[in-house]
Design an enzyme around this catalytic site. Sequence first.
Site, short mmCIF file in Angstrom:
data_model
loop_
_atom_site.label_atom_id
_atom_site.label_comp_id
_atom_site.label_asym_id
_atom_site.label_seq_id
_atom_site.Cartn_x
_atom_site.Cartn_y
_atom_site.Cartn_z
N ASP A 11 -7.98 -5.50 0.15
CA ASP A 11 -8.48 -6.37 -0.92
C ASP A 11 -8.09 -7.84 -0.74
O ASP A 11 -8.59 -8.69 -1.46
CB ASP A 11 -7.94 -5.89 -2.27
N HIS B 176 0.86 -1.19 0.00
CA HIS B 176 0.00 0.00 0.00
C HIS B 176 0.89 1.23 0.00
O HIS B 176 1.93 1.23 0.66
CB HIS B 176 -0.90 0.00 1.25
N1 ACO Z 1 4.15 -7.78 -4.70
C1 ACO Z 1 5.49 -7.76 -4.90
N2 ACO Z 1 6.27 -6.66 -4.78
C2 ACO Z 1 5.66 -5.52 -4.45
C3 ACO Z 1 4.27 -5.44 -4.24
C4 ACO Z 1 3.51 -6.63 -4.37
N3 ACO Z 1 2.18 -6.61 -4.16
N4 ACO Z 1 3.91 -4.16 -3.95
C5 ACO Z 1 5.06 -3.46 -3.98
N5 ACO Z 1 6.12 -4.28 -4.29
C6 ACO Z 1 7.54 -3.88 -4.33
C7 ACO Z 1 7.85 -3.09 -5.59
O1 ACO Z 1 8.25 -3.93 -6.65
C8 ACO Z 1 8.98 -2.20 -5.10
O2 ACO Z 1 10.14 -2.97 -5.02
P1 ACO Z 1 11.61 -2.27 -5.28
O3 ACO Z 1 11.76 -1.27 -4.18
O4 ACO Z 1 12.55 -3.42 -5.20
O5 ACO Z 1 11.54 -1.67 -6.65
C9 ACO Z 1 8.56 -1.87 -3.66
O6 ACO Z 1 7.77 -2.99 -3.24
C10 ACO Z 1 7.74 -0.59 -3.53
O7 ACO Z 1 6.62 -0.70 -4.40
P2 ACO Z 1 5.96 0.50 -5.24
O8 ACO Z 1 5.29 -0.04 -6.44
O9 ACO Z 1 7.00 1.57 -5.44
O10 ACO Z 1 4.91 1.02 -4.19
P3 ACO Z 1 3.71 1.98 -4.51
O11 ACO Z 1 3.44 2.71 -3.26
O12 ACO Z 1 3.98 2.77 -5.74
O13 ACO Z 1 2.51 0.97 -4.87
C11 ACO Z 1 0.72 -0.52 -4.65
C12 ACO Z 1 1.55 0.59 -3.98
C13 ACO Z 1 0.26 -0.07 -6.04
C14 ACO Z 1 -0.51 -0.79 -3.80
C15 ACO Z 1 1.60 -1.80 -4.76
O14 ACO Z 1 1.98 -2.23 -3.47
C16 ACO Z 1 0.91 -2.91 -5.52
O15 ACO Z 1 0.99 -2.96 -6.76
N6 ACO Z 1 0.18 -3.86 -4.80
C17 ACO Z 1 -0.57 -4.90 -5.46
C18 ACO Z 1 -1.88 -4.34 -5.98
C19 ACO Z 1 -2.87 -4.07 -4.85
O16 ACO Z 1 -3.09 -4.89 -3.98
N7 ACO Z 1 -3.50 -2.89 -4.93
C20 ACO Z 1 -4.52 -2.48 -3.97
C21 ACO Z 1 -4.03 -1.34 -3.14
S1 ACO Z 1 -5.21 -0.95 -1.88
C22 ACO Z 1 -6.43 -0.15 -2.70
O17 ACO Z 1 -6.26 0.52 -3.67
C23 ACO Z 1 -7.71 -0.34 -2.12
#
Ligand code: ACO
Length: 429
Positions: A363, A306
């Site tokens: 979720d 998140h």
């Molecule tokens: N699985 C694996 N790796 C992940 C995940 C995941 N679910 N989420 C983040 N990471 C990793 C990224 O690859 C990144 O790694 P790095 O530092 O080695 O490059 C690091 O964690 C940071 O991730 P970002 O994408 O920069 O984080 P951001 O804050 O931009 O994204 C998000 C947040 C979109 C929720 C992300 O965690 C994600 O894609 N999660 C899966 C989708 C999801 O569940 N979305 C629902 C969110 S809640 C809502 O909207 C109600």
Amino acid sequence: MNNTAKLNINGQIHELPIVEGSEHEKAIDISSLRNKTGYITLDDGYGNTGSCRSEITFIDGEKGILRYRGIPIEELAEKSTFVEVAHLLIMGKLPNQEELKRFSDLLTKNETIHEDMKFHFEGFPSHAHPMAILSSMINATSCFYPEILSSERQEDFVVQAARLLSQVRTIAAFAYRKSRGLPAIYPKPSYKYTANFLHMMFSNPYQEFDAEPEVIKALDLIFLLHADHEQNCSTATVRMVASSKANLFASAAAGVCALWGPLHGGANQAVLEMLADIHRSGDDGSKFIAAAKDKKSGKRLMGFGHRVYKNYDPRAKIIKKRCDQLLAKLKRVDPLLDIAKKLEEAAINDPYFVERKLYPNVDFYSGIIMRAIGIPIEMFTVIFAIGRMPGWIANYREVHENLETRIYRPRQIYTGLTQRPYVSVKERV
Ligand code: ACO
């Protein structure tokens, strides 16, 4: 405390005011930065940008705190209902008995969509995604009530808000029925909000759907937990559109579109698809965890991570508990729940997820509850949209009623080609 920040640009010191919120979050007010210095700030994905001041919802992502108008989500989840929480968010207070009756009556009075809107449903192909139908139909609703859209009276805003809140579930249920080739079921005034939605989804002209109280309560809880979440992608979109003075329905329709994406509200559908794929492949979850850690695989552990929570999402804790209770009550065994629990256990003990502070979000377990209720997977994000409606309306209202609101218009750093001559078509290579 020093209430300015000093910025040194090429030896010149600029003082910028520090702003503090009621929960002591601090921000540097850069609203005069460009005028004074010619510089702008660059904040990819807005992770460090406060786009507004808001009184609606407070989140502390480090501590896992979520409060609507100051009240902890845990208390609201235990003691309140979605309609009460909608009143809290939109009107600023939990309703007393009389206010609750007035608000519920208004929802009931506005629950039926304009009869002519039924023809719009006919135009969509049967395989249309219900989120596409929902955003189109919410926008279309504004065409049927033009008189109220130009009104600035408080009472008219409340009617508009009630109409949107009430009709979104009627539109959602009609969209589902249409996608299944089933006749539309009209709302029933004697039912409360969530029971009425289940009735419109699952009753038939020849047979009334008899929803168990636990099922109604579980879905009401899902709506309540999704009701607001400060400046997320869809709410920020609603505020952006509202800032141009677009009407409430147009702003909410834009919110639905933003919510649809799999990195936002679409994640609940993506989680269930992920769990079903893992189940079909015979994996116990370990292969998937390895893939989610490998950037080249293009996979992510959906329902994890998140932008704001760097701790357990408090909504996920509540949903997980209710998920266990509901499945036990319905005497349902779901192999996908076992896979979800294994994935969670593996991830929270894995350095990749621990170092990045990736925990289950709202979720991760909500889809399993919806599946147990019988809600089809393509409706999951629609359920989220119904739940998020009070938050969108409250945020719209905050933008609309703030006389100091300026149109939201970010800047950019241009990285394209610099000036070059125009080449006529014959000379182009
Ligand atoms: N699985 C694996 N790796 C992940 C995940 C995941 N679910 N989420 C983040 N990471 C990793 C990224 O690859 C990144 O790694 P790095 O530092 O080695 O490059 C690091 O964690 C940071 O991730 P970002 O994408 O920069 O984080 P951001 O804050 O931009 O994204 C998000 C947040 C979109 C929720 C992300 O965690 C994600 O894609 N999660 C899966 C989708 C999801 O569940 N979305 C629902 C969110 S809640 C809502 O909207 C109600």
